[in-house]
Design an enzyme around this catalytic site. Structure first.
Site, PDB file in Angstrom:
ATOM      1  N   ASP A  28       0.859  -1.190   0.000  1.00 20.33           N
ATOM      2  CA  ASP A  28       0.000   0.000   0.000  1.00 20.33           C
ATOM      3  C   ASP A  28       0.900   1.246   0.000  1.00 20.33           C
ATOM      4  O   ASP A  28       1.866   1.313   0.770  1.00 20.33           O
ATOM      5  CB  ASP A  28      -0.862  -0.059   1.277  1.00 20.33           C
ATOM      6  CG  ASP A  28      -1.934   1.004   1.325  1.00 20.33           C
ATOM      7  OD1 ASP A  28      -2.394   1.455   0.262  1.00 20.33           O
ATOM      8  OD2 ASP A  28      -2.326   1.386   2.457  1.00 20.33           O
ATOM      9  N   HIS A  29       0.596   2.203  -0.829  1.00 17.92           N
ATOM     10  CA  HIS A  29       1.352   3.467  -0.890  1.00 17.92           C
ATOM     11  C   HIS A  29       2.852   3.283  -1.046  1.00 17.92           C
ATOM     12  O   HIS A  29       3.643   3.979  -0.386  1.00 17.92           O
ATOM     13  CB  HIS A  29       1.077   4.338   0.353  1.00 17.92           C
ATOM     14  CG  HIS A  29      -0.327   4.844   0.396  1.00 17.92           C
ATOM     15  ND1 HIS A  29      -0.784   5.829  -0.428  1.00 17.92           N
ATOM     16  CD2 HIS A  29      -1.375   4.469   1.155  1.00 17.92           C
ATOM     17  CE1 HIS A  29      -2.067   6.052  -0.189  1.00 17.92           C
ATOM     18  NE2 HIS A  29      -2.459   5.223   0.761  1.00 17.92           N
ATOM     19  N   GLY A  41      -7.009   8.311   8.097  1.00 17.81           N
ATOM     20  CA  GLY A  41      -7.051   8.632   9.522  1.00 17.81           C
ATOM     21  C   GLY A  41      -8.456   8.977   9.980  1.00 17.81           C
ATOM     22  O   GLY A  41      -9.440   8.635   9.339  1.00 17.81           O
ATOM     23  N   SER A  53     -11.957   4.441   6.602  1.00  7.00           N
ATOM     24  CA  SER A  53     -12.304   4.419   8.036  1.00  7.00           C
ATOM     25  C   SER A  53     -13.080   5.681   8.373  1.00  7.00           C
ATOM     26  O   SER A  53     -12.652   6.787   8.033  1.00  7.00           O
ATOM     27  CB  SER A  53     -11.038   4.384   8.905  1.00  7.00           C
ATOM     28  OG  SER A  53     -10.419   3.133   8.822  1.00  7.00           O
ATOM     29  N   ASN A  70     -10.207   0.588   0.933  1.00 10.13           N
ATOM     30  CA  ASN A  70      -9.110   0.430   1.902  1.00 10.13           C
ATOM     31  C   ASN A  70      -9.526   0.833   3.314  1.00 10.13           C
ATOM     32  O   ASN A  70     -10.025   1.948   3.516  1.00 10.13           O
ATOM     33  CB  ASN A  70      -7.940   1.356   1.521  1.00 10.13           C
ATOM     34  CG  ASN A  70      -7.150   0.854   0.339  1.00 10.13           C
ATOM     35  OD1 ASN A  70      -7.527  -0.105  -0.317  1.00 10.13           O
ATOM     36  ND2 ASN A  70      -6.038   1.506   0.068  1.00 10.13           N
ATOM     37  N   ALA A 101      -7.812   1.040   7.221  1.00 12.81           N
ATOM     38  CA  ALA A 101      -6.622   0.877   8.070  1.00 12.81           C
ATOM     39  C   ALA A 101      -6.906   1.337   9.501  1.00 12.81           C
ATOM     40  O   ALA A 101      -6.847   0.547  10.446  1.00 12.81           O
ATOM     41  CB  ALA A 101      -5.446   1.654   7.483  1.00 12.81           C
TER      42      ALA A 101
HETATM   43  P1  13P Z   1      -8.028   4.739   6.650  1.00  9.45           P
HETATM   44  O1  13P Z   1      -6.917   4.708   7.626  1.00  9.45           O
HETATM   45  O2  13P Z   1      -8.789   5.992   6.656  1.00  9.45           O
HETATM   46  O3  13P Z   1      -8.915   3.531   6.794  1.00  9.45           O
HETATM   47  O4  13P Z   1      -7.372   4.644   5.191  1.00  9.45           O
HETATM   48  C1  13P Z   1      -6.821   3.444   4.790  1.00  9.45           C
HETATM   49  C2  13P Z   1      -6.142   3.557   3.488  1.00  9.45           C
HETATM   50  O5  13P Z   1      -6.600   4.214   2.568  1.00  9.45           O
HETATM   51  C3  13P Z   1      -4.885   2.833   3.322  1.00  9.45           C
HETATM   52  O6  13P Z   1      -4.280   3.087   2.125  1.00  9.45           O
END
Ligand code: 13P
Length: 282
Positions: free
Chosen positions: A82-83, A179, A209, A228, A230
């Site tokens: 990711d990223h 976040g 999220s 996604n 996280a």
């Molecule tokens: P969140 O932390 O807002 O769920 O975002 C996750 C994300 O996009 C990881 O790449």
């Protein structure tokens, strides 16, 4: 053996009008918890690690954990970088055995983002590893990476970007942020529909999220095929652990509070899979 790339699962989601849940994992417990949820829900699933997570434990450790856990289940499981923040890290992930890679050149100018993404696509496509890229800037803080000047994806740029890079999926910026949100997020869903109309690769929603369930579902209806999550997983894991330690502060067996934390994560991931509509799609 169910360790696969993201290509087929995302193509099926794209055609079927649902999305694959992609979940950021930090340790073995989170890996096990996510895969258990996918198994319970009979859903294809993506586990992913950011560069700061990779710094914490190394690509090979996550690869070994996910591969071993995936071998014991029937549902398709993919491991995604990711990223990815450099050509080098993207290539290392591919060599380590990650089955999907993101190169995030969204901080660069369009031309540079195209050039970087194309280099990664050229290398990864030689071994059949699909690549996700980002165009526009998703705001907020994801691990070590912070974006304070978010910018929406321009549909015209998206057309050019996909044509010139050959990328397999595209993360779009439509108002989500990584976040915790301060207020209710306002998403430009019409922009998403416009991009969907003009671009034919699967689209990815970052920063899910804290986005209300109906809004995530609206985005899926309008063409998102990977969502996604996280921050909410990190919170669930930490809550499970803290609750256990509060009840029994004298415990010193990591298996005890580890199991409690896993339970919280599994429950959350089951909810997110249901939200994505990927339940029963394995
Ligand atoms: P969140 O932390 O807002 O769920 O975002 C996750 C994300 O996009 C990881 O790449």
């Amino acid at each position: 053996m169910a360790f696969v790339t993201t290509k087929q699962m995302m193509a099926l989601a794209d055609r079927g009008g649902y999305a694959i849940g992609a979940f950021n994992v930090e340790n073995m417990e989170m890996v096990k918890a996510v895969i258990k949820a996918a198994e319970q829900m009979e859903a294809p699933v993506i586990l992913q690690t950011t560069p700061s997570t990779v710094k914490y434990a190394g690509l090979s450790l996550y690869y070994a954990n996910v591969k071993a856990a995936a071998e014991n289940v029937k549902v398709p499981v993919a491991l995604h970088l990711d990223h990815g923040n450099s050509y080098g890290l993207a290539i290392q992930a591919m060599y380590t055995g990650y089955t999907s890679v993101m190169i995030d050149g969204s901080k660069e100018l369009l031309e540079e983002n195209i050039a970087l993404t194309k280099r990664v696509v050229d290398a990864c496509s030689a071994v059949g590893v699909p690549v996700e890229a980002e165009l526009g800037k998703v705001g907020g803080k994801e691990d070590d990476s912070e974006c304070n000047d978010p910018g929406y994806t321009e549909p015209e740029d998206a057309v050019r970007f996909v044509a010139e890079t050959g990328v397999q999926s595209l993360a779009v910026a439509i108002g989500t942020a990584h976040g915790i949100y301060k207020g209710e997020p306002k998403l430009d869903v019409d922009r998403l529909s416009e991009i969907r109309k003009r671009v034919d690769v699967p689209l990815v929603l970052h920063g899910a999220s804290g986005v209300p369930a109906e809004l995530v579902q609206e985005c899926i209806r309008r063409g998102i095929s990977k969502v996604n999550f996280a921050t909410e997983l990190r919170i669930a894991y930490s809550e499970g652990l803290k609750e256990y330690l509060k009840k029994d502060p004298n415990v010193f067996d990591p298996k005890k509070y580890g199991a409690a934390a896993m339970g919280y994560v599994t429950e959350l991931v089951c909810q997110k899979i249901a939200l994505c509509g990927s339940q029963g799609k394995a």
